[in-house]
Motif scaffolding. Sequence first.
Motif, PDB file in Angstrom:
ATOM      1  N   THR A 512       0.872  -1.267  -0.209  1.00  0.00           N
ATOM      2  CA  THR A 512      -0.112  -0.031   0.025  1.00  0.00           C
ATOM      3  C   THR A 512       0.995   1.445   0.038  1.00  0.00           C
ATOM      4  N   GLN A 513       0.161   2.367   0.002  1.00  0.00           N
ATOM      5  CA  GLN A 513       0.777   3.544   0.131  1.00  0.00           C
ATOM      6  C   GLN A 513       0.639   4.562   1.254  1.00  0.00           C
ATOM      7  N   TRP A 514       0.231   3.637   2.331  1.00  0.00           N
ATOM      8  CA  TRP A 514      -0.343   4.266   3.743  1.00  0.00           C
ATOM      9  C   TRP A 514       0.854   4.682   4.373  1.00  0.00           C
ATOM     10  N   LEU A 515       1.947   4.148   4.340  1.00  0.00           N
ATOM     11  CA  LEU A 515       3.148   4.257   5.122  1.00  0.00           C
ATOM     12  C   LEU A 515       4.537   4.868   4.272  1.00  0.00           C
ATOM     13  N   PRO A 516       4.494   6.102   3.941  1.00  0.00           N
ATOM     14  CA  PRO A 516       5.699   6.396   3.003  1.00  0.00           C
ATOM     15  C   PRO A 516       6.504   6.953   4.059  1.00  0.00           C
ATOM     16  N   ASP A 517       7.859   7.409   3.642  1.00  0.00           N
ATOM     17  CA  ASP A 517       8.862   8.155   4.393  1.00  0.00           C
ATOM     18  C   ASP A 517       8.254   9.415   5.199  1.00  0.00           C
ATOM     19  N   ASN A 518       7.555   9.949   4.491  1.00  0.00           N
ATOM     20  CA  ASN A 518       6.998  11.156   4.870  1.00  0.00           C
ATOM     21  C   ASN A 518       5.398  10.725   5.311  1.00  0.00           C
ATOM     22  N   ILE A 519       5.177  10.632   6.471  1.00  0.00           N
ATOM     23  CA  ILE A 519       3.903   9.987   6.897  1.00  0.00           C
ATOM     24  C   ILE A 519       2.696  11.276   6.576  1.00  0.00           C
ATOM     25  N   ASN A 520       3.112  12.318   6.594  1.00  0.00           N
ATOM     26  CA  ASN A 520       1.895  13.293   5.987  1.00  0.00           C
ATOM     27  C   ASN A 520       1.476  12.990   4.806  1.00  0.00           C
ATOM     28  N   GLU A 521       1.957  12.199   3.807  1.00  0.00           N
ATOM     29  CA  GLU A 521       1.613  11.840   2.536  1.00  0.00           C
ATOM     30  C   GLU A 521       0.927  10.670   2.764  1.00  0.00           C
ATOM     31  N   GLY A 522       0.868   9.840   3.850  1.00  0.00           N
ATOM     32  CA  GLY A 522       0.159   8.640   3.833  1.00  0.00           C
ATOM     33  C   GLY A 522      -1.129   8.498   4.575  1.00  0.00           C
TER      34      GLY A 522
END
Length: 563
Positions: A512-522
């Motif tokens: 998924t895309q739920w937890l990217p390095d920048n969590i503000n985008e997830g």
Amino acid sequence: MGKEEGLSPGDGEAQLSSAPSDGKQRGGWITFPFITASVAGLTLASGGWMFNFIVFMIGEYNVKSVDAAQMWNVVNGCTAMFPILGAIVADSFLGSYSTVFISSIFSLLGIILLVLCTTIGSLRPPTCDPNGPNSCITPSSLQLSILYLALTLATIGVGGTRFTLGSMGADQFDQPKHQWTFFNWYMFTTYTTTVISTTAITYVEDNVSWGWGFGICVAANVIGFVVFVAGSRFYRLVKPKGSPFTGLARVVVAAVRKRNVVSSNKSEDSYHRADDGGVNVVATTPTGTFKFLNQAALKTEGDVKPDGSIAKQWKLCTLQQVEDLKTLIRLSPLWSTGILLSTPIAVQMSLSTLQAITMDRHLGSHFKIPAGSILVFISVSTCLTLVFVDRFLYPMWRKIIGRFPPPLQRIGIGHALCALSMAVSAIVESKRIKKAHNIGANSVVPMSALWLVPQLSLAGIGEAFHFPGNTALFYQEFPAALKSTATAMVAMMIALAFYLSTAVVGVVRRDTQWLPDNINEGRMDKVYWVCFGLGGINFVYFLVCAWFYKYQGLAEEADDNKA
């Protein structure tokens, strides 16, 4: 004090028991301040480096945020897994005293090495420079090797002391009601010192220096170790009797080898003699559950020597060993529910720190809450709840119902509260993400980090019910030969939960895309809803397991004897 009273690592348990040769009675409440102070010092030392680990790895070793959270889960899993190894060593070889003694030294060496990692510049990569040609340099293999060595030593130290001290403290008391009281205060001490380490020490690490923060951990470790040794003359020490797991393995092998022998429920057809030559009178008649295992204790021609001892160790076992294995089998479903209970909590703890980093952590104009300190609200709520339930709720419960709530009821309450905390986490994160999307992904979200307090407090309240409940359940229901292992089974349960949480987060990041390095985008809120679903399903599974489980009599005895 006679010479035979002296204690040294490795021979303390071999020389002493609850009734030493000098006639002095050991154990009891006189040991309480020594063991409790040791728990406080060693917990303060471990919490000081452990709870700020994510911030440490991001700021000092230039590790990406979610990767640091994953590393934190692995470290926590190891600190929870090693106690089971420490308990096996204590039960089988060294005894609790020597295990704690040696492990405290390992812990001290590991934290000293952490101090060196933070004070010697060549042992860590340079600080990230966003305006420089190389914004963030990753640590070298040598730097990581030294760091991992420090973590390994410190983790072994935690593993050998945390739960071994708990079981050793319970060994000082004969009555279950005193053991229960000790476990409550043991947990209270653990969480109270955790509060101090996640606030005071974390503040020093963030605002003074990591060297000073880890230096305080060294001092706490030394104090805890010295106090522990100072109480040696008062401890009741249980002699190790060899590995109990060997006996359990013999039960399975012997039962398979005798699978075609005609079974019998008569007491005289089973072998009762204990390993020390005495008569084992705890289990006198084979029980009806798991009848296949009864074959292991069934005497056949050639199994017993003329002197009454076992002729072939892997063909005949005592009836008590058979019943001990049955006890573990009966407890295993309940134990497995604890793994699925702790997994969402482990996910919540690591992700809450990442949330706090992106939120407004100011209290007034001059003070800023360290991101690693946000987890203190779990410990604070646990401490307050432990005092409330021990002094008010449980006594009132006894007056109304006629007895104290048994462990399974306490654990069930913890299950429900922890599942509820996941739902609150999802709702709060939804609010945080909306604000983040409105201002830009790289900005600090204009939302106070105190919004995280309700979810963490609910998790802490739940922990005040299920953690002592599980510890008391396993200690009282496990066979006598596995008492230290019983309390460490709670640690193993938590360890597997941290490992499983690492796997869950890994799958989420991959698919998924739920937890990217920048969590503000997830979409971390969806991760929390998944955790809520897991917690709900596991709660139903726990209720089924608890419905079919029957206490072995010790829990009811503890309730009846409570004053």
